[in-house]
Design a protein around this motif. Structure first.
Motif, PDB file in Angstrom:
ATOM      1  N   VAL A   1       0.831  -1.200   0.000  1.00 37.81           N
ATOM      2  CA  VAL A   1       0.000   0.000   0.000  1.00 37.81           C
ATOM      3  C   VAL A   1       0.866   1.251   0.000  1.00 37.81           C
ATOM      4  CG1 VAL A   1      -1.880  -1.152   1.231  1.00 37.81           C
ATOM      5  CG2 VAL A   1      -0.164   0.123   2.526  1.00 37.81           C
ATOM      6  N   SER A   2       0.301   2.315  -0.504  1.00 38.10           N
ATOM      7  CA  SER A   2       0.877   3.649  -0.375  1.00 38.10           C
ATOM      8  C   SER A   2       0.274   4.319   0.854  1.00 38.10           C
ATOM      9  CB  SER A   2       0.576   4.485  -1.617  1.00 38.10           C
ATOM     10  OG  SER A   2       0.884   5.851  -1.393  1.00 38.10           O
TER      11      SER A   2
ATOM     12  N   THR B   1      -5.797   6.974   0.055  1.00 41.00           N
ATOM     13  CA  THR B   1      -6.759   6.036   0.625  1.00 41.00           C
ATOM     14  C   THR B   1      -8.097   6.198  -0.071  1.00 41.00           C
ATOM     15  OG1 THR B   1      -7.619   5.116   2.703  1.00 41.00           O
ATOM     16  CG2 THR B   1      -7.679   7.518   2.470  1.00 41.00           C
ATOM     17  N   VAL B   2      -8.971   5.229   0.170  1.00 40.76           N
ATOM     18  CA  VAL B   2     -10.347   5.276  -0.321  1.00 40.76           C
ATOM     19  C   VAL B   2     -11.279   5.185   0.874  1.00 40.76           C
ATOM     20  CG1 VAL B   2     -12.131   4.057  -1.645  1.00 40.76           C
ATOM     21  CG2 VAL B   2      -9.810   4.259  -2.560  1.00 40.76           C
TER      22      VAL B   2
ATOM     23  N   HIS C   1     -11.009   2.314   3.650  1.00 37.51           N
ATOM     24  CA  HIS C   1     -11.707   2.482   4.923  1.00 37.51           C
ATOM     25  C   HIS C   1     -13.207   2.363   4.700  1.00 37.51           C
ATOM     26  CE1 HIS C   1      -7.810   4.385   5.815  1.00 37.51           C
ATOM     27  NE2 HIS C   1      -8.060   4.096   7.081  1.00 37.51           N
ATOM     28  N   VAL C   2     -13.849   1.489   5.469  1.00 39.01           N
ATOM     29  CA  VAL C   2     -15.287   1.239   5.325  1.00 39.01           C
ATOM     30  C   VAL C   2     -15.964   1.520   6.664  1.00 39.01           C
ATOM     31  CG1 VAL C   2     -17.047  -0.386   4.555  1.00 39.01           C
ATOM     32  CG2 VAL C   2     -14.689  -0.614   3.705  1.00 39.01           C
TER      33      VAL C   2
ATOM     34  N   ASP D   1      -7.373  15.804  -1.292  1.00 40.27           N
ATOM     35  CA  ASP D   1      -7.287  15.417  -2.703  1.00 40.27           C
ATOM     36  C   ASP D   1      -6.510  14.127  -2.911  1.00 40.27           C
ATOM     37  OD1 ASP D   1      -4.749  16.346  -2.113  1.00 40.27           O
ATOM     38  OD2 ASP D   1      -4.590  17.642  -3.885  1.00 40.27           O
ATOM     39  N   ARG D   2      -6.192  13.431  -1.828  1.00 34.53           N
ATOM     40  CA  ARG D   2      -5.613  12.089  -1.914  1.00 34.53           C
ATOM     41  C   ARG D   2      -6.533  11.065  -1.254  1.00 34.53           C
ATOM     42  NH1 ARG D   2      -3.816  13.979  -5.434  1.00 34.53           N
ATOM     43  NH2 ARG D   2      -1.651  14.347  -6.080  1.00 34.53           N
TER      44      ARG D   2
END
Length: 304
Positions: free
Chosen positions: A69-70, A74-75, A107-108, A141-142
């Motif tokens: 992962v970076s 993130t999502v 992330h959920v 914005d990331r």
């Protein structure tokens, strides 16, 4: 590739009766939630999936990874379920596929559900989750925001609230068959997954005493200018297909960079079965590639 590959006719024959039982307006929502969580046990997780439990915006959440992962991107994934059912458990496999394809943490949040917590509880929780990610060091914005069905509508509503209340623009929106106007009554009675009585019960439960014209509830009715690049997916046979076409037209009229993929022969949010059905895996990979490009703009390989 999907983890296994069921033929589409077999998958439809297996899933149709399950959906008919789970999404039954005569069942209490508490029972529907339990059935959905039980059904999620049949969804395979990609190899190397890691699930971490945490609090995000003062709500329980899961942080999903599935490989390298970076730390910079993130999502935030908002699950579907008509604002009344669904959980991080029911969407863990889909989140894991996206995590693997994008190379980031997904992330959920376990946002509050109606009718116990009607509008705007889910939107408040989604906003708090995004702001919490910013507070922990992610640039707005990331952070890409994605979701399916009601979670897709919630993603769009969140983007409007972030724009209007905080001046934030996420990296992108990834919307799987988004339910962006719960006021709209489908012409047909059902598709493989969703039926009209259930969807109307969910819309009423979520609205509660709220204003049905509030863009937080029905973001398709809002002003869509200034939103980030948006990718919409829908199958041609599902009840929300026409609503997705309306959304695309309105996004483009507002000057938003928007892409649309239509599938044929799948079903509402077939992406949740991406580890079981190869055509669903393919379209989920396309969504992941779109989000990866938005989060890592220096990489310009096109989706497809």
């Amino acid at each position: 590739m999907s983890e296994i590959s069921l033929p589409l006719p077999v998958a439809r024959a297996l899933l149709g009766p399950m959906f008919a039982v789970m999404f039954n307006a005569r069942l209490p929502f508490t029972v529907q939630r339990r059935l959905m969580d039980l059904g999620a046990a049949g969804q395979l997780l990609p190899r190397g999936t890691r699930v971490e439990r945490l609090n995000l915006g003062d709500r329980p959440a899961e942080r999903i990874t599935a490989g390298p992962v970076s730390d910079a991107i993130t999502v935030l994934y908002l699950h579907g379920g008509g604002y009344t059912v669904g959980s991080p458990t029911t969407h863990r496999a889909l989140a894991a596929v996206l995590a693997r394809e994008i190379g980031c943490r997904v992330h959920v949040p376990d946002y509050r559900l109606a009718p116990e917590h009607p509008f705007p509880a889910a939107l408040d929780d989604a906003e708090a989750a995004f702001l919490d990610l910013v507070a922990t060091g992610y640039r707005p914005d990331r952070i890409a925001v994605a979701g399916d069905s009601a979670g897709g509508g919630l993603s769009l509503a969140l983007a409007l609230r972030l724009r209007d209340n905080h001046g934030y623009t996420p990296a992108a929106l990834g919307l799987i068959a988004p339910w962006t106007d719960p006021n709209e009554i489908p012409e047909r009675s059902r598709d493989l997954v969703i039926n009209k009585p259930w969807s109307r019960a969910c819309a009423a439960a979520y609205l509660g005493d709220g204003d049905s014209l509030d863009p937080g509830y029905a973001p398709l009715l809002g002003e869509l200018h200034g939103l980030p690049p948006t990718y919409v997916q829908a199958d041609v046979d599902e009840l929300l297909h026409e609503q997705c076409l309306r959304l695309m037209a309105k996004l483009q009229a507002a000057g938003v960079t928007a892409e649309f993929t239509e599938t044929r022969g799948l079903w509402h949010v077939a992406q949740a079965q991406a580890t079981l059905v190869e055509p669903a895996a393919k379209v989920t990979r396309e969504l992941g590639e779109f989000l990866r490009q938005a989060l890592r703009p220096a990489q310009t390989r096109s989706i497809g």
